[in-house]
Structure formats: structure tokens, C-alpha cells
Design a protein around this motif. Structure first.
Motif, PDB file in Angstrom:
ATOM      1  N   GLU A 115       4.023  -0.281   7.927  1.00 46.77           N
ATOM      2  CA  GLU A 115       5.549  -0.899   7.544  1.00 46.77           C
ATOM      3  C   GLU A 115       5.455  -2.687   6.073  1.00 46.77           C
ATOM      4  OE1 GLU A 115       9.626  -1.662   7.940  1.00 46.77           O
ATOM      5  OE2 GLU A 115       8.752  -0.930   9.365  1.00 46.77           O
ATOM      6  N   GLY A 116       6.115  -1.704   5.225  1.00 47.82           N
ATOM      7  CA  GLY A 116       5.804  -2.843   4.626  1.00 47.82           C
ATOM      8  C   GLY A 116       4.989  -1.936   3.260  1.00 47.82           C
ATOM      9  N   ASP A 117       4.847  -0.544   3.591  1.00 55.68           N
ATOM     10  CA  ASP A 117       4.092  -0.287   1.904  1.00 55.68           C
ATOM     11  C   ASP A 117       5.469  -0.053   1.508  1.00 55.68           C
ATOM     12  OD1 ASP A 117       1.314  -0.705   3.268  1.00 55.68           O
ATOM     13  OD2 ASP A 117       1.241   1.485   4.662  1.00 55.68           O
ATOM     14  N   TYR A 118       4.652   0.243   0.206  1.00 56.59           N
ATOM     15  CA  TYR A 118       5.386   0.594  -1.350  1.00 56.59           C
ATOM     16  C   TYR A 118       4.747   2.024  -1.515  1.00 56.59           C
ATOM     17  CZ  TYR A 118       6.566  -4.036  -2.274  1.00 56.59           C
ATOM     18  OH  TYR A 118       7.284  -4.943  -1.481  1.00 56.59           O
ATOM     19  N   ILE A 119       5.762   3.059  -1.842  1.00 59.98           N
ATOM     20  CA  ILE A 119       5.620   4.144  -2.248  1.00 59.98           C
ATOM     21  C   ILE A 119       6.082   4.548  -3.590  1.00 59.98           C
ATOM     22  CG2 ILE A 119       5.588   6.680  -1.944  1.00 59.98           C
ATOM     23  CD1 ILE A 119       4.580   5.017   0.221  1.00 59.98           C
ATOM     24  N   PRO A 120       5.152   4.096  -4.472  1.00 64.63           N
ATOM     25  CA  PRO A 120       6.064   4.452  -6.103  1.00 64.63           C
ATOM     26  C   PRO A 120       5.967   6.101  -6.384  1.00 64.63           C
ATOM     27  CG  PRO A 120       3.568   4.340  -5.754  1.00 64.63           C
ATOM     28  CD  PRO A 120       4.252   4.300  -4.778  1.00 64.63           C
TER      29      PRO A 120
END
Length: 459
Positions: A115-120
Motif C-alpha cells: 500500500e502506497g507504493d508507486y509503479i512507474p
């Protein structure tokens, strides 16, 4: 006399009749479908360009493989063949079969995202972003700016912008980025490829920060073809050599086998990391099936294993790209606004330019897809504001690209069919001024483009 197109590198053994309908019949059909081409019965479609997913015509060799299906619950020999093919062609150590690509997306998201991770990624894809967000991730677009300009003629519009990627790392920290998702090719940019040079630099930047590189490899063979055609140093390399090098810069991939693996169903998650593989095998049992079949029958794994090898044949992929290019060039020569350069799996109509009098909130791409079906029975797909959907707060996404995708199934249609499609679109363009937009009368909460319903605006 110079040939106008690349002839088919196959001959036809079986034919399937298709529907020839009247406009009156099509008016009833599109109204019943809520002006959503996904809700039209295939029996009412003349030329079906909705998708290239699962619509492939399989070869005699693949059909023969179906008869060698080992439907054992565990340890199927067909799984061994699939695993060998993935390792041989793509280079990844471990294979987790799934019912299709989104099954692989779901498992990858669950085993990597907190939760809260970023996926570019290099532009979103609908189901990919949905799985990432449903597992607590936040998508961040790091594609080059040229990809958002339909008329910009750039050879590798799918490239990652290294400055954008680095800026995200600086903003949130590398520990909040489990992986970068690199689509090869980029569907929603118009089937646009990524250069080998870009893959190398992205891989180095990611791995310098302990960020994994995961490919959406759905149309990776098409990407390899574009590298061979457009990138210095690769003209004399085989498709197989280019593809193996491409995949070497990643840590794994999700694959919808219904595209470049030349089958009607199936997919897989491929990985190099043994720990991630073990986590994936635990989840595949919950969501798909045993690790040795996942969501696939043995016969389908055999067809996919054979299709993987067929897909890297130069004559096959050269014809496929050429057929797509034939349609795109015919439209472009007639002044029809399309995404340039022409992609590998589809021609994308620029609906914003096509219906310049229809504002985006009145769904010009959805309107164009409906009008094309009414005109000729050709089914296409909206790839604009409807597909973009809403964010977690319910706010509408307004993508710069408002497109209609004319997706060409593999080894299915002839150049004569492409002529029919082109002629229909040209007629629509000549009479575009009288067309009005649509309003949405039903909107599902997730992936609305599949089942949303519309009706024409009266004024």
C-alpha cells in the motif's frame, strides 16, 4: 510492377462465414448494445477489429499440438514444453501459467506491491493499472512527451523518459518503487515501440536503485521487429536475437499469450527471482490452479509453446506489420487523422481531430466507434476518455489521446478486408460534420469501457 503489399506467408485451409447486415439491422444492434461495441454480439459483426487478443488463427502445427494435450493435474508434459519455450525464447528461468495476461498482472501486483507504493510505467494500460491500484499501488506515467502527441512521428514513442523516472525516485524514494512496468509495445500510445538503447538505460537506472524491471511483453515480438527496422546495429540481427536481448534487461514479464504467442487463450508470468517465483506459485494455486497448469489446459499450453516459436519467424511478423501499415497508409493518404507512426497491432484513429466539433466529455472516440459499426458493420474499440476512467476520488481522467483502435487479428483477414475498412472510414470522414456525441447512461465502477452504456445526444 511494384507490389503494393506483402503477400500472406500462409495459405487458407478453413473458412468461417461472417455476417453481412443492412444498416437498418445495425441500427437496432447498436442501440441494443448501448452504443458500446463491446456489447455487440459477434454474429452481428462483419469485420471484427475490436481486439487482437485471442482472435488469432492458429496454425496446423498448433492444432496438431492440441491433440497432444496432457491434462494431468500436476506435472503436465505440455507445461514442460511451455517452460522450455519461455526459457529458450525469452530467457526467463521460471514460468507461471495463467488463464490470460490479467491473471499474471494480478499475481505480480499482489506479490510485489505494498500500500502506497508507486509503479512507474510508459503510459497506463487499463487492466494493468487496475490491478496495481487495487493492490494499493499508485501509477505514475513516465513515458516521453512525444507519446501523447498523435501526429508526432517519432520512431520510438514508447520510450521511458529517464528524467521523469529519476524525478519519481527522488520524490518518493527507491524503496517505494518495487518495479517499473515497461510495455513493449505501448498499446494506448498507438502500438508504439521502445528502443533497445532505452531499455538498456532504463534497466541500469532501475537496477542501480534496486528497482526491478518488469515487462508487459504482450506484443514484444512486434517491438523486436521495429528495433530491427529502425535502430542502428540491429538490421542484420534475427527477431529471436533481438527479442532475447530485450528481455535480458528485465527481471520478468507478464504475458497475454492471446497476442504474440498466437493462441486463443492463456498467459503467463515469467520471472528470474526464485523467491518471487515461490510467492507466485503460492498465489497461482489460489487464483488460477496448480503451478504446472495455472489457468490453462494442457492442450492450450502446447499450442502456446508452439506459437511462441512461430511468432519469431521473420516472414510472419513482417507480413503482420505490413498489413497494419497498409491500412494506416491508405487512411493517411486520404487525409484521415491517425496516430503516427503506424503501430504494430492496430491503426489508431485520432477521434479528437476526426470529430473536432465534439468535446471530449461527449465521447468523440466512443461516437466514432459506434458510427463505424453503423456505417459498415466494422467493429472497433474506443481508447480515450471512457477507457481512461476515473481516479480513486472519482475524478474523470482526461487523456490527451482520444483514439479509436482498429486492431488487426493475426492471420485472419485479407487486404480486401482492409480496403473495406478504409473505404468506410473515408466515407465517415467526408460526412463527419453532422454527427453528434454521446452521453453515458450507465457507468460501472471499474474498467467501465467494457460494459458502460450510452445514448446519442439530441442537440
Amino acid at each position: 510492377m511494384e507490389k503494393k503489399y506483402v503477400a500472406e506467408p500462409y495459405k487458407i485451409k478453413v473458412v468461417e462465414p461472417i455476417a453481412v447486415t443492412t444498416r437498418e439491422q445495425r441500427e437496432a444492434v447498436i442501440k441494443k448494445a448501448g452504443y458500446n461495441t463491446f456489447l455487440i454480439d459477434s454474429a452481428d459483426v462483419y469485420i471484427d477489429l475490436l481486439t487482437d487478443s485471442g482472435t488469432t488463427a492458429m496454425s496446423d502445427h498448433q492444432w496438431a499440438g492440441l491433440m497432444e494435450g496432457d491434462e494431468a493435474y500436476a506435472g503436465s508434459k505440455n507445461f514442460m514444453h511451455l517452460q522450455e519455450a519461455v526459457k529458450d525464447v525469452f530467457g526467463f528461468k521460471y514460468t507461471v501459467p495463467t488463464h490470460q495476461g490479467r491473471g499474471a498482472e494480478n499475481i505480480l501486483s499482489k506479490i510485489t506491491i505494498t500500500e502506497g507504493d508507486y509503479i512507474p510505467g510508459n503510459m497506463y494500460f487499463t487492466t494493468t493499472r487496475a490491478h496495481q491500484e487495487m493492490n494499493g499501488g499508485i501509477f505514475r506515467d513516465v513515458i516521453i512527451d512525444e507519446a501523447h502527441d498523435a501526429m508526432k512521428d517519432h520512431p520510438f514513442k514508447g520510450n521511458i523518459d529517464l528524467d521523469k523516472f529519476q524525478a519519481l525516485i527522488d520524490e518518493v524514494g527507491a524503496d517505494k518503487i518495487p518495479y517499473i512496468c515497461v510495455a513493449v509495445t505501448v498499446n494506448l500510445a498507438g502500438g508504439q515501440p521502445v528502443s533497445m538503447e532505452n531499455l538498456k538505460t532504463v534497466s541500469k537506472l532501475a537496477h542501480d536503485h534496486d528497482i526491478k524491471v518488469m515487462f508487459d511483453a504482450t506484443r514484444c515480438v512486434e517491438n523486436a521487429y521495429f528495433i530491427k527496422e529502425r535502430e542502428a546495429g540491429y538490421h542484420d540481427k534475427t527477431i529471436a536475437e533481438i527479442l532475447k536481448e530485450m528481455m535480458s534487461y528485465g527481471d520478468g514479464c507478464t504475458m497475454s499469450g492471446k497476442k504474440d504467442c498466437l493462441v486463443n487463450i492463456g498467459g503467463f508470468l515469467a520471472l528470474n527471482d526464485e523467491d518471487l517465483y515461490q510467492k507466485a506459485t503460492q498465489l497461482v494455486v489460489v487464483y488460477e490452479g496448480m503451478p504446472s497448469y495455472g489457468g490453462m489446459a494442457g492442450r492450450d499450453m502446447e499450442a502456446m509453446a508452439r506459437g511462441i516459436y512461430e511468432s519469431i519467424d521473420y516472414h510472419y511478423i513482417h507480413h503482420r506489420i505490413s498489413q497494419c501499415r497498409y491500412l494506416g497508409e491508405k487512411l493517411s493518404e486520404a487525409g484521415i487523422p491517425i496516430v503516427k507512426p503506424i503501430g504494430g497491432h492496430a491503426v489508431f484513429l485520432d477521434a479528437r481531430a476526426f470529430y473536432s466539433h465534439i468535446p471530449q466529455e461527449e465521447f468523440p472516440a466512443q461516437t466514432l466507434a459506434a458510427q463505424l459499426y453503423l456505417q459498415s458493420g466494422v467493429r472497433s474499440m474506443e481508447r480515450g476518455i471512457v477507457s481512461a476512467g476515473r481516479d480513486k476520488n472519482g475524478n474523470q481522467y482526461y487523456p490527451k489521446l482520444e483514439l479509436v483502435r482498429l486492431t488487426i487479428p493475426r492471420r485472419v483477414y485479407t487486404y480486401s478486408h482492409m480496403d473495406v475498412v478504409a473505404d468506410s472510414i473515408i466515407d465517415l470522414y467526408e460526412n463527419r460534420g453532422n454527427v453528434k456525441g454521446l452521453k453515458m447512461i450507465y457507468e460501472p465502477p471499474v474498467l467501465r469501457f467494457f460494459t458502460a452504456r450510452f445514448q446519442p445526444l439530441s442537440s
